[in-house]
Design an enzyme around this catalytic site. Structure first.
Site: not given
Ligand code: SF4
Ligand code: SF4
Length: 412
Positions: A23, A27, A29, A75, A275, A281, A297, A341
């Site tokens: 990249c 950043c 995070y 990236g 998802c 998922c 990911d 819940c």
């Protein structure tokens, strides 16, 4: 033209990392930059033309539906030359076999120019831009490797997309710093003409190793520390409730916020478009620049590698017992607090990546953001009930705005 599509639907999405984790920004995070450590011995983290062709052919052939969606991810995706994506389009046409092909690409927007925008417009690509609200918020964490801010360049990119009429949406990370300013945030997106927004609460846990900081894999590591930039559950709840209150008054049907859409989908028993809010998922994997395929990911860790496209087929990997279990675990591994819940149907425990907190009874596996999500679902319930009623009666859910104005919904 006769159809050769399989008679059953078997969703299979694979996000492609066209430049691995490379990249032009750094950043604070970014969860993906450290992934270069997985491939320390490879100098060139670039997906080759041969692999591109193999992937495109196999990906299209693996689909059971007449539409195929390609998602290009980084990236920074635009660090590949335009010719790479032009080649991808040629290959998509070559192997389409009557299917409709769509493309979306995620980018930080800083490298956009007229040529990129013309290409996206001509070929109907959807462009996702990472932007964290107004300048003072965005520049807090989204900097380049020299520590210089990126907001001005991102906005220049957005203006180019708008000039060329490219379809785009925003992916905005909600962190410890910007979460306390929901309306500044929301109004900013409206002012820049953004109609589709995905707010992503940032929650990362970090392990300190001799060779640097690493993200922790799921619940496994209780010693992992929450990264300072993470949003707190209380901040997240207040953030989304405040934006919802603004949206429900005047923007239903004109501004689309992914979490609100997904919540309404769950309220009416439809599949949500994201998802994290779904019951299970595991349909969306990731392929790295060298053909390695991972479960998701957010699970690009060695223990979640499903194999490599050179030795296993995409269907074999994505429909392996292991990947099926990965997807089912989202539901089967919920703690008892979630199972009982009131809002399980809407929340589904959110993403397993964030399930490292303990329930009131000390049971592990509760979502760290639980308090925020519970607050949100409890807050929006009367409006969701109203919109559900409208949809069931074949009326527009946006009628909720009149109901709010006329005081027909008691909670407001
Ligand atoms: S682990 Fe989380 S991000 Fe990954 S597919 Fe499941 S819900 Fe989505
Ligand atoms: S709101 Fe909390 S308890 Fe309820 S399903 Fe979501 S994470 Fe579980």
């Amino acid at each position: 033209m006769s159809s050769t599509f399989a008679p059953f639907a078997r969703p299979l999405y694979i996000m492609v990392k066209s430049v691995g984790s490379v990249c032009n920004l750094a950043c604070d995070y970014c969860y993906y930059l450290e992934k270069s450590n997985l491939y320390k011995d490879t100098s060139n983290h670039i997906l080759s033309d041969e692999l591109l062709e193999k992937f495109i052919k196999e990906y299209i052939e693996s689909q059971t539906m007449p539409e195929v969606l390609f998602t290009w991810h980084g990236g920074e995706t635009l660090m590949r030359p335009l010719s790479f994506y032009q080649k991808a389009m040629e290959l998509q046409k070559k192997y389409a076999g009557g299917r409709r092909i769509d493309n979306c690409i995620q980018t930080n927007g800083t490298l956009l120019n007229d040529a990129w925008c013309e290409f996206f417009k001509q070929n109907n690509w959807l462009v996702g831009i990472s932007i964290d609200g107004p300048q003072e918020f965005h520049d807090e964490y989204r900097k380049n490797k020299q520590g210089l801010p990126s907001f001005v360049k991102v906005m220049r990119g957005i203006n180019l997309l708008k000039k060329h009429g490219v379809e785009w949406n925003a992916l905005a990370v909600v962190n410890d710093f910007n979460a306390d300013y929901p309306l500044d945030f929301y109004n900013f997106f409206k002012e820049i003409g953004c109609k589709y927004i995905q707010f992503t609460p940032i929650v990362e846990r970090i392990l300190n190793h001799n060779d640097g900081r690493h993200l922790a894999t799921v619940q496994a590591n209780e010693s992992a520390k929450l990264a300072d930039f993470s949003v707190s559950p209380k901040q997240w709840g207040n953030f989304i409730c405040t934006i919802f209150d603004e949206w429900i008054k005047e923007d239903v049907g004109s501004v689309f916020i992914q979490l609100f859409d997904a919540t309404l989908a769950n309220w009416i028993g439809e599949q949500p478009g994201v998802c994290t809010m779904a019951k299970t998922c595991g349909h969306a994997g990731v392929m790295e620049f060298n053909g390695d395929v991972y479960s998701c990911d957010h699970y690009v860790f060695p223990e979640y590698k499903l194999g490599n496209i050179h030795s296993k087929s995409l269907v074999e990997m994505m429909y392996s017992e292991r990947q099926q279990k990965f997807g089912q675990d989202k539901f089967t591994k919920l703690p008892s607090q979630c199972k009982s819940c009131d809002y399980l149907f809407a929340c589904n425990g959110e993403c397993p990546k964030n399930r490292f907190a303990r329930t009131k009874d000390g049971e592990p596996g509760l979502n760290y953001l639980c308090q925020g999500y519970y607050q949100f679902f409890d807050h929006v319930a009367p409006y969701m009930d109203f919109m559900k009623k409208e949809l069931l009666n074949k009326r527009a859910p946006s009628n909720v705005m009149d109901a709010v104005r006329n005081g027909e919904i008691s909670k407001f």
